[in-house]
Design an enzyme around this catalytic site. Sequence first.
Site, mmCIF file in Angstrom:
data_model
loop_
_atom_site.group_PDB
_atom_site.id
_atom_site.type_symbol
_atom_site.label_atom_id
_atom_site.label_comp_id
_atom_site.label_asym_id
_atom_site.label_seq_id
_atom_site.Cartn_x
_atom_site.Cartn_y
_atom_site.Cartn_z
ATOM 1 C CG PHE A 151 -33.651 -1.045 9.641
ATOM 2 C CD1 PHE A 151 -34.346 -2.242 9.536
ATOM 3 C CD2 PHE A 151 -32.412 -1.070 10.270
ATOM 4 C CE1 PHE A 151 -33.812 -3.431 10.028
ATOM 5 C CE2 PHE A 151 -31.870 -2.255 10.763
ATOM 6 C CZ PHE A 151 -32.572 -3.439 10.639
ATOM 7 C CG ASP A 236 -30.842 4.671 14.396
ATOM 8 O OD1 ASP A 236 -29.598 4.599 14.279
ATOM 9 O OD2 ASP A 236 -31.589 3.673 14.333
ATOM 10 C CE LYS A 265 -25.590 -1.411 10.757
ATOM 11 N NZ LYS A 265 -26.922 -0.830 10.636
HETATM 12 C C1 LIG Z 1 -28.082 -1.415 11.463
HETATM 13 C C2 LIG Z 1 -28.994 -0.423 12.062
HETATM 14 C C3 LIG Z 1 -29.593 -0.651 13.315
HETATM 15 C C4 LIG Z 1 -29.449 -1.951 14.062
HETATM 16 O O1 LIG Z 1 -28.133 -2.256 14.403
HETATM 17 P P1 LIG Z 1 -27.736 -3.775 14.751
HETATM 18 O O2 LIG Z 1 -26.318 -3.683 15.205
HETATM 19 O O3 LIG Z 1 -27.898 -4.572 13.495
HETATM 20 O O4 LIG Z 1 -28.660 -4.224 15.824
HETATM 21 C C5 LIG Z 1 -30.387 0.348 13.828
HETATM 22 N N1 LIG Z 1 -30.593 1.495 13.171
HETATM 23 C C6 LIG Z 1 -30.038 1.750 11.964
HETATM 24 C C7 LIG Z 1 -30.290 3.062 11.289
HETATM 25 C C8 LIG Z 1 -29.233 0.788 11.364
HETATM 26 O O5 LIG Z 1 -28.713 1.010 10.156
#
Ligand SMILES: *Cc1c(COP(=O)(O)O)cnc(C)c1O
Length: 409
Positions: A151, A236, A265
């Site tokens: 994700f 990520d 985040k």
């Molecule tokens: C939440 C998340 C994203 C996307 O972030 P948004 O601020 O919702 O666009 C990307 N990668 C990971 C691992 C995430 O948990």
Amino acid sequence: MTPQTAVETGTMTGKQHIELVEHNAAHNYHPLPIVVAKAEGVWVEDVEGKRYMDMLAAYSAVNFGHCHPELIAVAKEQLDRVTLTSRAFHNDQLGPLCKELAEYCGMEAILPMNTGAEAVETAIKTARKWGYTFKGVPDGKAKIICCEDNFHGRTTTIVSFSTDPTCRAGFGPFTPGFEIIKYGDIDALENAIDDNTVGFLVEPIQGEAGILVPPPDYLRRVRELCSKKKVLLILDEIQSGLGRTGRTLCCDHDGVKPDILILGKALGGGIMPISAIVSSREILSVFHPGEHGSTFGGNPLACAIARKVVQILKTNKYQDNARDMGEYLFGKLRTIRTDKVKEIRGRGLWVGIEFHPAAGVARDYCKRLMNEGMLCKDTHEQTMRLAPPLCITKDEIDWAFERLEKVLT
Ligand SMILES: *Cc1c(COP(=O)(O)O)cnc(C)c1O
């Protein structure tokens, strides 16, 4: 009172709020039926005054707790000074944040954006241009390797390499240039890397997939392989980073440093969206004026908050609490005797509880926990995730565990 009068006087019930969203917003989410009106620390309160423990922490965006007093104070102070300049001009918060965040991550430079997905897009553009500039990849041929069940966000390009049918169906045509391999499988990565491979984009623990932890030596071997093959390791850490797993970054557990680190985040303290890629000056040198950007990227309000986030992280208070309370919670969870649960896994204060298919779907357990005063979120039908704010205390874990034990057995 009629709904219209209630809207005007601000005295709507939870049910009325939910109806407004149902009627007037796109149905791209399926929230639990609770309407939050205020929050503090690990607790939220709904419009009718009922308190709940927040065991999701906005997908780790409120790692430091709701309305952290120091973060709120910095935000309020910055609100009275200047909130937005755009990058057409400099502002007095951006430079300090760039230096402080890069140094804190043991790297050299950052590129700030707003949402996580934007930072992932930025990492993709960076890796591609790096491949053309520094690796001699023929124009238009750059390949980025990603993992099954990843994700990384919701943009058209990012869903192009999702393997979740719900994320993709109806949204093609998709962006080419990605190859998908099995997560946690070092041989799959070795086989997939070719001369045109510019990057490997991976989560150190797959969050949305259900808190999937790879084999112990995976990340270290990934690092070695990427270095050997001149492929950028793009981690990520939007959800895994900034304290969640008991260390500042999840990759700190393995002593691994990526070439491009993606943060989001919690970087905005749960107040402002701010994301960034953190990397070397050489890698970020691929960008020239006009080639990338965002109107709100690097805005002084978000930067001031993110600077305070870095300061707070430097105390290690939240990382240490995530480690200690995580161990405490896992210890308690292991004592539960139930035939409903297939596996409990995770790291720090990041727990995935996977149910046997015969035990029903995770959402039903989340609903029951909500009735007990605790908010959690299911992911992928069978898994429930626990990810409370990292300020949670032992007493609060005990409180949560009582409810969990009741609902799980
Ligand atoms: C939440 C998340 C994203 C996307 O972030 P948004 O601020 O919702 O666009 C990307 N990668 C990971 C691992 C995430 O948990």
